[in-house]
Write a protein that holds these residues in place. Structure first.
Motif, PDB file in Angstrom:
ATOM      1  N   TRP A 139       0.864  -1.179   0.000  1.00 54.37           N
ATOM      2  CA  TRP A 139       0.000   0.000   0.000  1.00 54.37           C
ATOM      3  C   TRP A 139       0.903   1.232   0.000  1.00 54.37           C
ATOM      4  N   CYS A 140       0.874   1.980  -1.103  1.00 53.66           N
ATOM      5  CA  CYS A 140       1.681   3.199  -1.238  1.00 53.66           C
ATOM      6  C   CYS A 140       0.761   4.399  -1.007  1.00 53.66           C
ATOM      7  N   HIS A 141       0.776   4.901   0.196  1.00 53.16           N
ATOM      8  CA  HIS A 141      -0.146   5.964   0.587  1.00 53.16           C
ATOM      9  C   HIS A 141       0.373   7.327   0.132  1.00 53.16           C
ATOM     10  N   GLY A 142      -0.477   8.330   0.242  1.00 52.91           N
ATOM     11  CA  GLY A 142      -0.052   9.696   0.001  1.00 52.91           C
ATOM     12  C   GLY A 142       0.859  10.173   1.122  1.00 52.91           C
ATOM     13  N   ARG A 143       1.532  11.309   0.906  1.00 52.28           N
ATOM     14  CA  ARG A 143       2.520  11.781   1.886  1.00 52.28           C
ATOM     15  C   ARG A 143       1.980  12.980   2.657  1.00 52.28           C
TER      16      ARG A 143
ATOM     17  N   GLY B  25       7.409   5.798   3.502  1.00 45.04           N
ATOM     18  CA  GLY B  25       7.532   6.870   2.524  1.00 45.04           C
ATOM     19  C   GLY B  25       8.266   8.057   3.122  1.00 45.04           C
ATOM     20  N   ARG B  26       9.577   8.086   2.968  1.00 46.42           N
ATOM     21  CA  ARG B  26      10.381   9.115   3.633  1.00 46.42           C
ATOM     22  C   ARG B  26      10.194  10.487   2.983  1.00 46.42           C
ATOM     23  N   TYR B  27      10.517  11.535   3.755  1.00 43.74           N
ATOM     24  CA  TYR B  27      10.463  12.903   3.223  1.00 43.74           C
ATOM     25  C   TYR B  27      11.480  13.041   2.109  1.00 43.74           C
TER      26      TYR B  27
ATOM     27  N   PHE C 292      11.798   7.859  -6.286  1.00 44.78           N
ATOM     28  CA  PHE C 292      13.244   7.950  -6.079  1.00 44.78           C
ATOM     29  C   PHE C 292      13.707   6.960  -5.000  1.00 44.78           C
ATOM     30  N   ALA C 293      14.209   7.458  -3.870  1.00 44.79           N
ATOM     31  CA  ALA C 293      14.626   6.545  -2.797  1.00 44.79           C
ATOM     32  C   ALA C 293      13.452   5.708  -2.311  1.00 44.79           C
TER      33      ALA C 293
END
Length: 215
Positions: free
Chosen positions: A161-165, A197-199, A205-206
Motif C-alpha cells: 500500500w503506497c499511501h499519500g505523503r 515513505g520518507r520525506y 526515487f529513494a
C-alpha cells in the motif's frame, strides 16, 4: 536534511525579493511541548538509547539477532526525532511517545533473550529495516492474516500500500497508525505491507528502493 523550505515558483528576481512570509517550513512546526513532558520524554529516549547500545554489544556474535535490531530501534527513533525536530503535531502524541518507549524496551528485552515475537505476530505489526541507501532505520507496517502461523506453507498474496505523503506523518505518527488502523485495503487471507515513505519523495526515487528493501 530533515526539514526543507518550500516557496512559490516565481521568476528569480521576484524570488530574491520575496518576503519571508511566502516561505513555509515542511513539515510545519509542532505544538509546544511542556517543559516537564519534554524532560520526561528526553530522559526516556536517552534510557532506551542506552538499552539499545548495550543490546548491540550483547548480540555482537549473533548476526541473525542483530538483523532484527531495526525493529527495536524504530521506537527510539520515532520519539527522538519528534523531540529533536519539533514534530509533535498533537498533544495526544505525548502519551503515544511514552507508550512507544515502553514498546522499545519490551522488544529489546525479548531480543536479548533470543526471542522475536514480532515475526510470529498476526494482525497489525510494525517492523523496520536498515536502508542500504543511507543506513537509516525505516519502519513499515504489516497486516498479517489472523489464521497465519509461522509454520504455514500455504502460498499467500503480499500487497503493498503506497499511501499519500501527509506533511505531518512522522515516524511516531506512522507507528501509531500502523498499530491501530487496518486501512482501506485488507484482502482476505493476504499480507499487506504499508510503506512509510520518507520525506519528501514518498514512493518515488529513494522511495522506490524502500519498497524493495521492505520486501
Amino acid at each position: 536534511m530533515r526539514r526543507i523550505l518550500l516557496s512559490l515558483v516565481l521568476p528569480w528576481a521576484a524570488v530574491a525579493q520575496a518576503p519571508l512570509a511566502d516561505v513555509r517550513p515542511v513539515p510545519p512546526p509542532g505544538v509546544p511541548v511542556p517543559d516537564a513532558t519534554r524532560a520526561e520524554l528526553t530522559a526516556g529516549a536517552k534510557d532506551l538509547a542506552a538499552d539499545l547500545a548495550k543490546l548491540r554489544e550483547d548480540l555482537g556474535g549473533k548476526p541473525e539477532m542483530l538483523a532484527e535490531l531495526p525493529s527495536v530501534e524504530i521506537f527510539h527513533k520515532g520519539v527522538d526525532w519528534a523531540l529533536r525536530y519539533d514534530e509533535f503535531f498533537d498533544k495526544k502524541q505525548f502519551s503515544v511517545a511514552s507508550e512507544q518507549l515502553l514498546q522499545g524496551h519490551a522488544r529489546a528485552a525479548a531480543l536479548r533473550k533470543g526471542e522475536v515475537p514480532w515475526n510470529s505476530a498476526t494482525g497489525l505489526v510494525v517492523r523496520a529495516y536498515r536502508s542500504a541507501i543511507d543506513g537509516s532505520v525505516q519502519p513499515y507496517g504489516l497486516i498479517v492474516p489472523p489464521d497465519w502461523k509461522p509454520s504455514d506453507q500455504t502460498p499467500r498474496r503480499l500487497d503493498f500500500w503506497c499511501h499519500g505523503r501527509n506533511e505531518k506523518l512522522s515516524e511516531l505518527a506512522f507507528i501509531q497508525d500502523r498499530q491501530s488502523k487496518e486501512g482501506e485495503f485488507v484482502p482476505p487471507g493476504a499480507f499487506v505491507l504499508h510503506l512509510y515513505g520518507r520525506y519528501c519523495n514518498a514512493n518515488k526515487f529513494a522511495g522506490e528502493r524502500d519498497l524493495f528493501e521492505a520486501l
